[in-house]
Enzyme design. Structure first.
Site, short mmCIF file in Angstrom:
data_model
loop_
_atom_site.label_atom_id
_atom_site.label_comp_id
_atom_site.label_asym_id
_atom_site.label_seq_id
_atom_site.Cartn_x
_atom_site.Cartn_y
_atom_site.Cartn_z
N CYS A 195 0.83 -1.21 0.00
CA CYS A 195 0.00 0.00 0.00
C CYS A 195 0.87 1.25 0.00
O CYS A 195 0.46 2.29 -0.52
CB CYS A 195 -0.93 -0.01 1.21
SG CYS A 195 -2.28 -1.22 1.08
N CYS A 350 13.83 7.60 -7.09
CA CYS A 350 12.40 7.32 -6.90
C CYS A 350 12.04 7.82 -5.50
O CYS A 350 12.62 8.81 -5.03
CB CYS A 350 12.11 5.83 -7.07
SG CYS A 350 12.98 4.77 -5.90
#
Length: 391
Positions: A195, A350
């Site tokens: 998640c 990232c």
């Protein structure tokens, strides 16, 4: 104790007032409320699924609730983990959850296990409870919970969530299927994003966790139509429920003992491969990257391999967005090659460094070498520019 001696259980004056809306239901009544008071439920996890589950089990009058968790409350939890509040950020989740449970029902016994459940302690933790509820978010713990429930013959109320979709069922109940009938083998590590990587709609665990609470209460009451043998699928965007039938697989391996579930799910192997890849990959820190940017160097290209909606939240100055999925599909590789046409060197980042390392591995196979930014934009925010939002 799913079939308690009801003659030994008494409802107090407070019980009659507190649970009056239960008592007037023929399907619950006095005997049903006594069953709830006599029952014990263990919830593994007090996060998104555990939050509504614990609130409703406490409110329903479950006499004993056990809670396993070793995490602390984080600001990023508050979007969906409604049992916790801002004042509890940085403190243990199980203490936060216990505090809220006792506010709802001060007569509930709350047992805390501030530890990571594993093959050494699972049977001892699970054994005293009537029903186990799986509120975890990783495959090793799901397989561990399932196998321990099979060995101890405990019902396992299961739920999982991702982005806008959730699922729920009841495993190992009255001869029904268990988790290994749904997932005989774990997926390769990293194939299913967490998640934290893929996101989750805040209200989704509220729906699935409430379904888990409903099934738990139904099992205690002895209701017939549980989700055993049925996998309930929910899509919040479409607002649709679907149902799939589950049956025990007669050819599934017999569960005889608990095993090393990290090994079973390939976690150590994946970590070793990742470590080897990173060891062979050139890295720079965010402070070194800042020095390059501040030096007005024009011999490099900085690419950001996060998803577009993440890029909208925060960026490192001068970065170009080329999402990892585009690189995996090949189009992004050619975009990078075009950016490097003048002989510039490649730097990639990232959120925390994992996806950019993966992207650089793919690019290296295509003949393009590059440098990874250690810690990604999270480290940039923490060490270089605090005005960049953390998410």
């Amino acid at each position: 104790m799913l079939n308690p001696n009801l003659d030994t259980i008494e409802l107090t004056k407070d019980d009659y007032e507190r649970y009056s809306r239960h008592l007037i239901l023929p399907e619950v009544g006095v005997d049903g409320q006594k069953k709830l008071k006599a029952a014990s439920v263990l919830c593994i996890g007090s996060g998104g699924l555990g939050s509504p589950l614990l609130l409703y089990l406490a409110a329903a009058g479950i006499g004993r609730i056990g809670l396993v968790d070793f995490d602390i409350v984080d600001f990023s939890n508050l979007q969906r983990q409604i049992i916790h509040g801002t004042s509890w950020v940085g403190k243990p989740k199980i203490q936060s959850a216990k505090n809220r449970i006792l506010e709802i029902n001060p007569f509930c016994q709350v047992d805390l296990y501030e530890t990571q459940i594993n093959s050494e302690n699972a049977l001892d933790i699970i054994a005293p409870y009537d029903i186990i509820v799986d509120g975890t978010d990783n495959f090793p713990t799901r397989y561990l919970t399932n196998d321990a429930c099979v060995l101890l013959n405990k019902p396992n109320v299961y739920g999982s969530i991702f982005r806008f979709e959730g699922q729920a069922t009841v495993f190992n109940y009255e001869g029904g299927p268990n988790y290994r009938d749904l997932y005989p083998e774990p997926p390769p590590p990293g194939m299913v994003p967490s998640c934290a990587e893929g996101g989750v709609l805040g209200v989704l665990p509220g729906i699935i966790g409430t379904i888990q609470a409903t099934e738990t209460i139904k099992i205690i009451l002895g209701a017939k139509n549980t989700l055993s043998g049925r996998l309930l699928l929910y899509n919040a965007l479409d607002m649709k429920f679907r149902e799939l039938k589950l049956r025990p697989n007669p050819e599934r391996p017999v569960i005889e003992k608990l095993i090393d579930y990290e090994q079973f799910c390939g976690i150590p192997q994946a970590k070793a491969a990742e470590a080897a890849q990173q060891a062979a990959m050139e890295e720079i820190t965010v402070t070194e990257l800042k020095a390059i940017i501040d030096g007005d160097a024009d011999d490099y290209v900085l690419i950001d391999v996060r998803n577009p909606h993440e890029y909208d939240i925060a960026q490192i100055p001068g970065s170009t967005l080329i999402p990892l999925p585009d690189i995996e599909q090949g189009d992004g590789v050619e975009q990078v090659r075009a950016l490097l046409a003048d002989g510039k060197k490649l730097i990639a980042h990232c959120k925390m460094g994992g996806r950019s390392a993966k992207a650089l591995g793919i690019l290296q196979e295509a003949g393009i070498s590059g440098i990874n930014v250690k810690g990604g934009i999270k480290a940039w925010s923490e060490e270089v520019d605090p005005s960049v939002p953390l998410y």
